[in-house]
Design a protein around this motif. Structure first.
Motif, PDB file in Angstrom:
ATOM      1  N   THR A   1       5.734  10.320  -0.893  1.00  0.00           N
ATOM      2  CA  THR A   1       4.987   9.067  -0.801  1.00  0.00           C
ATOM      3  C   THR A   1       5.887   7.903  -1.197  1.00  0.00           C
ATOM      4  O   THR A   1       6.878   8.075  -1.913  1.00  0.00           O
ATOM      5  CB  THR A   1       3.748   9.078  -1.708  1.00  0.00           C
ATOM      6  N   ALA A   2       5.504   6.727  -0.734  1.00  0.00           N
ATOM      7  CA  ALA A   2       6.237   5.518  -1.102  1.00  0.00           C
ATOM      8  C   ALA A   2       5.323   4.316  -0.942  1.00  0.00           C
ATOM      9  O   ALA A   2       4.349   4.353  -0.176  1.00  0.00           O
ATOM     10  CB  ALA A   2       7.481   5.342  -0.239  1.00  0.00           C
ATOM     11  N   GLU A   3       5.661   3.257  -1.651  1.00  0.00           N
ATOM     12  CA  GLU A   3       4.926   2.006  -1.525  1.00  0.00           C
ATOM     13  C   GLU A   3       5.543   1.173  -0.414  1.00  0.00           C
ATOM     14  O   GLU A   3       6.761   0.983  -0.363  1.00  0.00           O
ATOM     15  CB  GLU A   3       4.968   1.228  -2.837  1.00  0.00           C
ATOM     16  N   ILE A   4       4.701   0.688   0.470  1.00  0.00           N
ATOM     17  CA  ILE A   4       5.127  -0.199   1.543  1.00  0.00           C
ATOM     18  C   ILE A   4       4.758  -1.630   1.162  1.00  0.00           C
ATOM     19  O   ILE A   4       3.601  -1.912   0.812  1.00  0.00           O
ATOM     20  CB  ILE A   4       4.435   0.166   2.867  1.00  0.00           C
ATOM     21  N   ASN A   5       5.720  -2.523   1.212  1.00  0.00           N
ATOM     22  CA  ASN A   5       5.470  -3.953   1.014  1.00  0.00           C
ATOM     23  C   ASN A   5       5.961  -4.663   2.278  1.00  0.00           C
ATOM     24  O   ASN A   5       7.173  -4.792   2.498  1.00  0.00           O
ATOM     25  CB  ASN A   5       6.211  -4.465  -0.225  1.00  0.00           C
ATOM     26  N   LEU A   6       5.030  -5.110   3.095  1.00  0.00           N
ATOM     27  CA  LEU A   6       5.396  -5.701   4.381  1.00  0.00           C
ATOM     28  C   LEU A   6       6.224  -6.968   4.232  1.00  0.00           C
ATOM     29  O   LEU A   6       6.917  -7.372   5.175  1.00  0.00           O
ATOM     30  CB  LEU A   6       4.141  -5.979   5.208  1.00  0.00           C
ATOM     31  N   ASP A   7       6.175  -7.592   3.060  1.00  0.00           N
ATOM     32  CA  ASP A   7       7.038  -8.755   2.838  1.00  0.00           C
ATOM     33  C   ASP A   7       8.511  -8.380   2.950  1.00  0.00           C
ATOM     34  O   ASP A   7       9.353  -9.226   3.277  1.00  0.00           O
ATOM     35  CB  ASP A   7       6.768  -9.362   1.464  1.00  0.00           C
TER      36      ASP A   7
ATOM     37  N   TYR B   1       0.852  -1.191   0.000  1.00  0.00           N
ATOM     38  CA  TYR B   1       0.000   0.000   0.000  1.00  0.00           C
ATOM     39  C   TYR B   1       0.889   1.244   0.000  1.00  0.00           C
ATOM     40  O   TYR B   1       2.120   1.152   0.151  1.00  0.00           O
ATOM     41  CB  TYR B   1      -0.932   0.010   1.215  1.00  0.00           C
ATOM     42  N   GLN B   2       0.276   2.414  -0.121  1.00  0.00           N
ATOM     43  CA  GLN B   2       0.999   3.682  -0.157  1.00  0.00           C
ATOM     44  C   GLN B   2       0.936   4.388   1.196  1.00  0.00           C
ATOM     45  O   GLN B   2      -0.080   4.321   1.901  1.00  0.00           O
ATOM     46  CB  GLN B   2       0.389   4.611  -1.213  1.00  0.00           C
ATOM     47  N   VAL B   3       2.022   5.070   1.534  1.00  0.00           N
ATOM     48  CA  VAL B   3       2.044   5.949   2.708  1.00  0.00           C
ATOM     49  C   VAL B   3       2.484   7.339   2.273  1.00  0.00           C
ATOM     50  O   VAL B   3       3.124   7.507   1.225  1.00  0.00           O
ATOM     51  CB  VAL B   3       2.995   5.429   3.802  1.00  0.00           C
ATOM     52  N   ALA B   4       2.136   8.332   3.078  1.00  0.00           N
ATOM     53  CA  ALA B   4       2.525   9.719   2.799  1.00  0.00           C
ATOM     54  C   ALA B   4       3.135  10.346   4.041  1.00  0.00           C
ATOM     55  O   ALA B   4       2.649  10.132   5.159  1.00  0.00           O
ATOM     56  CB  ALA B   4       1.320  10.536   2.341  1.00  0.00           C
ATOM     57  N   VAL B   5       4.195  11.102   3.839  1.00  0.00           N
ATOM     58  CA  VAL B   5       4.836  11.875   4.896  1.00  0.00           C
ATOM     59  C   VAL B   5       4.735  13.349   4.513  1.00  0.00           C
ATOM     60  O   VAL B   5       5.167  13.753   3.428  1.00  0.00           O
ATOM     61  CB  VAL B   5       6.308  11.465   5.070  1.00  0.00           C
ATOM     62  N   VAL B   6       4.151  14.132   5.400  1.00  0.00           N
ATOM     63  CA  VAL B   6       3.931  15.555   5.150  1.00  0.00           C
ATOM     64  C   VAL B   6       5.098  16.360   5.698  1.00  0.00           C
ATOM     65  O   VAL B   6       5.499  16.187   6.858  1.00  0.00           O
ATOM     66  CB  VAL B   6       2.617  16.032   5.801  1.00  0.00           C
ATOM     67  N   GLN B   7       5.644  17.240   4.864  1.00  0.00           N
ATOM     68  CA  GLN B   7       6.629  18.224   5.308  1.00  0.00           C
ATOM     69  C   GLN B   7       6.025  19.603   5.087  1.00  0.00           C
ATOM     70  O   GLN B   7       5.834  20.042   3.948  1.00  0.00           O
ATOM     71  CB  GLN B   7       7.940  18.093   4.542  1.00  0.00           C
ATOM     72  N   ALA B   8       5.688  20.253   6.174  1.00  0.00           N
ATOM     73  CA  ALA B   8       5.047  21.567   6.098  1.00  0.00           C
ATOM     74  C   ALA B   8       5.193  22.244   7.451  1.00  0.00           C
ATOM     75  O   ALA B   8       5.679  21.643   8.412  1.00  0.00           O
ATOM     76  CB  ALA B   8       3.572  21.429   5.726  1.00  0.00           C
ATOM     77  N   ALA B   9       4.767  23.490   7.508  1.00  0.00           N
ATOM     78  CA  ALA B   9       4.708  24.219   8.773  1.00  0.00           C
ATOM     79  C   ALA B   9       3.251  24.476   9.105  1.00  0.00           C
ATOM     80  O   ALA B   9       2.417  24.668   8.211  1.00  0.00           O
ATOM     81  CB  ALA B   9       5.457  25.541   8.675  1.00  0.00           C
ATOM     82  N   PRO B  10       2.916  24.489  10.381  1.00  0.00           N
ATOM     83  CA  PRO B  10       1.570  24.926  10.759  1.00  0.00           C
ATOM     84  C   PRO B  10       1.442  26.437  10.573  1.00  0.00           C
ATOM     85  O   PRO B  10       2.424  27.118  10.253  1.00  0.00           O
ATOM     86  CB  PRO B  10       1.500  24.553  12.244  1.00  0.00           C
TER      87      PRO B  10
ATOM     88  N   GLY C   1      17.565  -0.247   4.788  1.00  0.00           N
ATOM     89  CA  GLY C   1      18.242   1.037   4.823  1.00  0.00           C
ATOM     90  C   GLY C   1      18.248   1.798   3.516  1.00  0.00           C
ATOM     91  O   GLY C   1      18.948   2.804   3.392  1.00  0.00           O
ATOM     92  N   GLU C   2      17.461   1.354   2.537  1.00  0.00           N
ATOM     93  CA  GLU C   2      17.401   2.029   1.248  1.00  0.00           C
ATOM     94  C   GLU C   2      16.348   3.127   1.279  1.00  0.00           C
ATOM     95  O   GLU C   2      15.224   2.921   1.758  1.00  0.00           O
ATOM     96  CB  GLU C   2      17.087   1.036   0.135  1.00  0.00           C
ATOM     97  N   VAL C   3      16.695   4.301   0.769  1.00  0.00           N
ATOM     98  CA  VAL C   3      15.770   5.433   0.755  1.00  0.00           C
ATOM     99  C   VAL C   3      14.744   5.230  -0.356  1.00  0.00           C
ATOM    100  O   VAL C   3      15.098   5.060  -1.526  1.00  0.00           O
ATOM    101  CB  VAL C   3      16.530   6.752   0.555  1.00  0.00           C
ATOM    102  N   LEU C   4      13.476   5.273   0.024  1.00  0.00           N
ATOM    103  CA  LEU C   4      12.383   5.126  -0.936  1.00  0.00           C
ATOM    104  C   LEU C   4      11.859   6.467  -1.428  1.00  0.00           C
ATOM    105  O   LEU C   4      11.380   6.566  -2.557  1.00  0.00           O
ATOM    106  CB  LEU C   4      11.231   4.335  -0.306  1.00  0.00           C
ATOM    107  N   ALA C   5      11.921   7.494  -0.578  1.00  0.00           N
ATOM    108  CA  ALA C   5      11.448   8.831  -0.952  1.00  0.00           C
ATOM    109  C   ALA C   5      12.145   9.861  -0.074  1.00  0.00           C
ATOM    110  O   ALA C   5      12.353   9.649   1.116  1.00  0.00           O
ATOM    111  CB  ALA C   5       9.943   8.930  -0.783  1.00  0.00           C
ATOM    112  N   GLY C   6      12.504  11.005  -0.692  1.00  0.00           N
ATOM    113  CA  GLY C   6      13.213  12.032   0.039  1.00  0.00           C
ATOM    114  C   GLY C   6      14.710  11.763   0.048  1.00  0.00           C
ATOM    115  O   GLY C   6      15.213  10.923  -0.702  1.00  0.00           O
TER     116      GLY C   6
END
Length: 309
Positions: free
Chosen positions: A267-273, A4-13, A252-257
């Motif tokens: 965003t990046a795809e997560i594969n729990l396997d 599935y996909q996950v998202a990490v937000v980088q922003a300021a309030p 330890g491989e960077v998927l995003a950022g």
């Protein structure tokens, strides 16, 4: 669901403005959901300010009335479990159909203490739990209390075992091991640390824990602070936090950022396997552990919470 996909937000309030920040959170959550994200992570103390550069009128041995007034403003823009702001976050998680995990300044309305906390909301619109920072760093100890271990929380969901630590808690080996002992697969690390060295820490945790690491930070400029606080920040650079949000896999491989010097969503795809595969040669709580030599006992630590997805 293993992929599935996950998202990490980088922003300021919108600093010290809870209502407008909640509106910004809603927009960012909806944007993340439109990108297919099933889990969305926001930075440390996003509601509604990580008060970088401020001292609240404190020095050793004295405090000022002006600092107490700023503290009141800080308190007023914070969130309590079960209050209107908390319920709004639950509702927007439900509308977007995402797991929402967000850093808040949590006010304890009984004791009057503030905590640096991580709030978790399910796609059903439920507040499912929280984590309070166990050890504020440096000047943070003036503004935030310490957790007693009872919120070292992890959640078993259809998207895996989710949990994490806040900012420099991630430098505490026993705190990390507490997370590993509960089988964390998605390790969340909201932070205010924008140093490039932080990236090495995030990679190390992914490799050590054999877990996905999602690290979220703010991009903050001095000009974002209210006008009445600009004089107190005169010695600060215009860019006060560069960000550095990143997603890393269990080897330890960077998927995003990492994302630097701007607001954005990664965003990046997560594969729990991949978690299982990574444990072929290293498992910190299994075949690479020596329970005959080492044992970690954590006081007050809650059991894994099973979340109905």
């Amino acid at each position: 669901m293993s992929t599935y996909q996950v998202a990490v937000v980088q922003a300021a309030p919108v600093l010290f403005d809870l209502e407008t920040t909640l509106q910004k959170v809603e927009s960012l959550v909806n944007d993340s959901a439109q990108r297919g994200a099933k889990l969305v992570l926001f930075p440390e103390a996003f509601l509604s300010v990580y008060p970088r550069g401020l001292n609240f009128g404190t020095v050793v041995g004295s405090r000022t009335d002006q600092g107490r007034l700023l503290w009141q403003k800080y308190w007023d823009s914070s969130v309590a479990e079960g209050d209107q702001a908390c319920n709004r976050l639950a509702e927007l998680a439900k509308k977007a159909q995402v797991f929402l995990v967000i850093g808040v300044n949590e006010k304890d309305t009984i004791s009057g203490t503030l905590y640096c906390s991580l709030f978790y909301f399910s796609p059903h619109g439920e507040f499912i739990g929280k984590h309070r920072k166990t050890k504020p760093t440096g000047q943070e100890r003036v503004i935030w209390g310490e957790d007693d271990g009872s919120t070292l929380s992890t959640f078993k969901t259809v998207y895996g075992n989710i949990g994490g630590l806040i900012c420099w808690e991630n430098y505490m080996p026993m705190a990390r091991m507490a997370m590993y002992q509960k089988g964390v697969q998605l390790y969340l690390a909201p932070t205010a640390d924008a140093r490039e060295n932080w990236q090495a820490t995030m990679k190390h945790i992914a490799l050590e824990g054999r877990c996905f690491v999602l690290a979220s930070n703010q991009f903050v400029q001095k000009s974002m602070y209210p006008a009445e606080l600009q004089a107190a920040l005169s010695d600060q650079p215009e860019v006060m936090s560069r960000g550095g949000s990143v997603i890393i896999d269990p080897l330890g491989e960077v998927l995003a950022g990492p994302l630097w010097d701007e607001e954005g969503i990664i965003t990046a795809e997560i594969n729990l396997d991949r978690v299982t595969q990574a444990k072929l040669d290293f498992d910190p709580i299994g075949h690479y552990h020596r329970p005959d030599l080492f044992n970690l006992t954590v006081k007050n630590m809650p059991a894994i919470k099973h979340v109905d997805d």
